[in-house]
Enzyme design. Structure first.
Site, PDB file in Angstrom:
ATOM      1  N   GLN A 296      -7.650   0.113   3.321  1.00  0.00           N
ATOM      2  CA  GLN A 296      -9.191  -0.232   4.495  1.00  0.00           C
ATOM      3  C   GLN A 296      -9.740  -0.817   4.098  1.00  0.00           C
ATOM      4  OE1 GLN A 296      -8.620  -1.191   8.153  1.00  0.00           O
ATOM      5  NE2 GLN A 296      -5.870  -0.568   8.036  1.00  0.00           N
TER       6      GLN A 296
ATOM      7  N   ASN B 237      -8.073   4.476   8.763  1.00  0.00           N
ATOM      8  CA  ASN B 237      -7.700   3.024   9.499  1.00  0.00           C
ATOM      9  C   ASN B 237      -7.925   3.001  10.652  1.00  0.00           C
ATOM     10  OD1 ASN B 237      -5.578   5.203   9.185  1.00  0.00           O
ATOM     11  ND2 ASN B 237      -3.836   4.463  10.109  1.00  0.00           N
TER      12      ASN B 237
ATOM     13  N   HIS C 253      -2.079  -7.262   1.662  1.00  0.00           N
ATOM     14  CA  HIS C 253      -2.677  -8.157   3.797  1.00  0.00           C
ATOM     15  C   HIS C 253      -3.587  -7.339   4.326  1.00  0.00           C
ATOM     16  CE1 HIS C 253      -0.806  -4.802   6.256  1.00  0.00           C
ATOM     17  NE2 HIS C 253      -0.268  -3.997   4.464  1.00  0.00           N
TER      18      HIS C 253
ATOM     19  N   GLY D 242       0.454  -1.192   0.136  1.00  0.00           N
ATOM     20  CA  GLY D 242      -0.097   0.239  -0.296  1.00  0.00           C
ATOM     21  C   GLY D 242       0.305   1.500  -0.146  1.00  0.00           C
TER      22      GLY D 242
ATOM     23  N   CYS E 202       1.367   2.161  13.877  1.00  0.00           N
ATOM     24  CA  CYS E 202       2.639   2.805  13.758  1.00  0.00           C
ATOM     25  C   CYS E 202       2.964   3.465  15.006  1.00  0.00           C
ATOM     26  CB  CYS E 202       3.229   3.861  12.550  1.00  0.00           C
ATOM     27  SG  CYS E 202       1.633   3.368  10.856  1.00  0.00           S
TER      28      CYS E 202
ATOM     29  N   THR F 149      10.795  -7.696 -11.963  1.00  0.00           N
ATOM     30  CA  THR F 149      10.758  -8.643 -11.906  1.00  0.00           C
ATOM     31  C   THR F 149       9.230  -9.195 -10.756  1.00  0.00           C
ATOM     32  OG1 THR F 149      12.899  -9.517 -12.500  1.00  0.00           O
ATOM     33  CG2 THR F 149      10.429 -11.415 -12.070  1.00  0.00           C
TER      34      THR F 149
ATOM     35  N   SER G 174      -3.803  -2.784  -1.033  1.00  0.00           N
ATOM     36  CA  SER G 174      -3.269  -3.269  -0.136  1.00  0.00           C
ATOM     37  C   SER G 174      -2.953  -4.347   0.485  1.00  0.00           C
ATOM     38  CB  SER G 174      -2.228  -2.749   0.744  1.00  0.00           C
ATOM     39  OG  SER G 174      -1.377  -3.612   1.788  1.00  0.00           O
TER      40      SER G 174
HETATM   41  N1  PLP Z   1      -3.247   3.335   4.112  1.00  0.00           N
HETATM   42  C1  PLP Z   1      -4.033   2.874   5.317  1.00  0.00           C
HETATM   43  C2  PLP Z   1      -4.879   3.144   5.589  1.00  0.00           C
HETATM   44  C3  PLP Z   1      -3.402   1.995   5.649  1.00  0.00           C
HETATM   45  O1  PLP Z   1      -4.334   0.994   6.784  1.00  0.00           O
HETATM   46  C4  PLP Z   1      -1.902   1.069   5.590  1.00  0.00           C
HETATM   47  C5  PLP Z   1      -1.439  -0.123   6.258  1.00  0.00           C
HETATM   48  O2  PLP Z   1      -0.943   0.439   7.786  1.00  0.00           O
HETATM   49  C6  PLP Z   1      -0.982   1.932   4.406  1.00  0.00           C
HETATM   50  C7  PLP Z   1      -2.332   2.400   4.228  1.00  0.00           C
HETATM   51  C8  PLP Z   1       0.187   1.259   4.378  1.00  0.00           C
HETATM   52  O3  PLP Z   1      -0.098  -0.032   3.352  1.00  0.00           O
HETATM   53  P1  PLP Z   1       1.383  -1.468   3.389  1.00  0.00           P
HETATM   54  O4  PLP Z   1       1.039  -1.202   5.122  1.00  0.00           O
HETATM   55  O5  PLP Z   1       0.764  -1.711   2.574  1.00  0.00           O
HETATM   56  O6  PLP Z   1       2.509  -0.365   2.502  1.00  0.00           O
END
Ligand code: PLP
Length: 384
Positions: free
Chosen positions: A179, A151, A201, A71, A325, A237, A199
């Site tokens: 999200q 998030n 995950h 992401g 974070c 790649t 993203s």
């Molecule tokens: N944007 C939002 C709203 C997110 O919650 C996150 C993930 O923590 C990201 C961006 C970043 O994504 P990634 O962890 O795949 O780099």
């Protein structure tokens, strides 16, 4: 006792179907899609299939899907890529104060390069007001970036409206939809956005793989150059296995999301009502806003969220303080600060985010444990 994972906004475990799609592409099918030989052509076919599936799920043509390493990279390509391609007279960007740091820190770097950035405040809803957004757009605005769902709060901004305003102003609109896909229909065409980031995950796919949707030939300057992969926008790649896992996870998320939304919404409401009843004075953040059905951000007065999280962890319950974070720091997150949470509550905000595996039994266990834990952390528990 089985642990209770309520941190799905931080990450989700890859689902078995995604892993099953990935495994052969890591092992016997793990070849380079740019090779001319049969093995390479098979890898290319897997990549093309995954791109077509992702495109169908996001409402765009396959050529609009650029795979990235997650992401944050997708967001970086959108913002720096569009900024570098902007007309010389346009060096103004609009964003909000509650964006993910991937957006906020990119905006700071643009400022270092001489750009002007307008950061819109949010009200108690945690969402961007279209009238304030419209007022922020200027003749020299090149770029706007507003997240689909926050998030930390789950609050959902009116992206289609904001994208339409941006289009009228002749600027490029990006949305961080990271999200979104687990619980929301994410159709880039219906939203009318130029650029959209996801993203893997966050919707039960693998980590370290994401995508940027680039609609309508919006000009971008690539950040990573080399072999010309991904339509010349992201060299390297391709992570074919990860991309295939992301595609399968996205397709299954779409198929399951209406039912999941309804089920998790009920569990989340039970959790919030239970917290309000068991811990008088607890505040639910952004309660009145359109919100993701799985997310509960709760503020407790006069306690330290990290102490609460440690006690919950000892009890087998995984939650987080604001965003992952920001965890581990006593500072209220930038989102909490922006919301105007009253002073005694600012350091006591935690986030529960439910997921596919969440059950009502888990929610009842959290509700049974929480009042005592809150009292202990506040130092007000009765000694027995
Ligand atoms: N944007 C939002 C709203 C997110 O919650 C996150 C993930 O923590 C990201 C961006 C970043 O994504 P990634 O962890 O795949 O780099």
């Amino acid at each position: 006792m089985k642990r209770i994972y309520l941190d799905h906004a931080a990450t989700t475990p890859a689902r078995p179907e995604a892993v099953a799609a990935m495994l052969p592409l890591l092992t016997e099918g793990g070849y380079n899609p740019s090779s001319i030989h049969a093995e390479g052509r098979a890898a290319r076919a897997a990549l093309d299939d995954a791109r077509a599936l992702v495109a169908r799920n996001l409402g765009v043509q396959p050529r609009a899907v650029i795979f990235t390493g997650g992401g944050s990279e997708s967001i970086a390509l959108a913002l720096f890529g569009a900024a570098r391609a902007a007309a010389p007279g346009r060096r103004h960007a609009v964003t909000s104060v509650v964006e993910h740091h991937a957006v906020l820190h990119a905006m700071e770097q643009l400022e270092d390069d001489g750009w002007t950035v307008t950061r819109l405040p949010v009200g108690a809803s945690g969402t961007v007001d279209p009238a304030a957004f419209a007022a922020a757009l200027r003749p020299d605005t090149a770029l706007a970036s507003i997240m689909l769902a926050n998030n930390e709060l789950g609050s959902i901004s009116p992206i289609a409206e904001l994208a339409a305003l941006t289009k009228r102003a002749g600027a490029v609109f990006h949305t961080d939809a990271v999200q979104g896909p687990a619980l929301l229909d994410v159709d880039a065409t219906a939203l009318g956005v130029d650029l959209l980031s996801i993203s893997g995950h966050k919707f039960y796919g693998p980590k370290g793989v994401g995508a940027l949707v680039v609609r309508g030939g919006v000009p971008l300057v690539p950040l990573i150059v080399g072999g010309g992969q991904e339509n010349g926008l992201r060299a390297g790649t391709e992570n074919v296995a990860g991309i295939a896992g992301l595609a399968v996870a996205l397709d299954l998320a779409r198929a399951e999301r209406a039912a999941l939304r309804a089920r998790l919404g009920e569990l989340r409401d039970r959790l919030e009502n239970g917290i309000r009843a068991a811990v008088p004075g607890a505040l639910i953040n952004a309660a009145g806003a359109p919100r993701l059905a799985n997310l509960c951000s709760v503020a407790f007065a006069d306690l330290d969220a990290s102490a609460l999280l440690i006690r919950l962890d000892l009890e087998g319950i995984s939650a987080s303080a604001g965003s992952a974070c920001a965890a581990g720091s006593l500072e209220p997150s930038h989102v909490v600060a922006a919301l105007g949470v009253p002073e005694p509550y600012r350091t006591g905000v935690i986030r529960f985010s439910l997921g596919r595996a969440s059950t009502s039994g888990e929610i009842e266990r959290v509700l049974a444990a929480l009042p005592q834990i809150v009292a202990e952390v506040r130092g007000t528990a009765a000694v027995v």
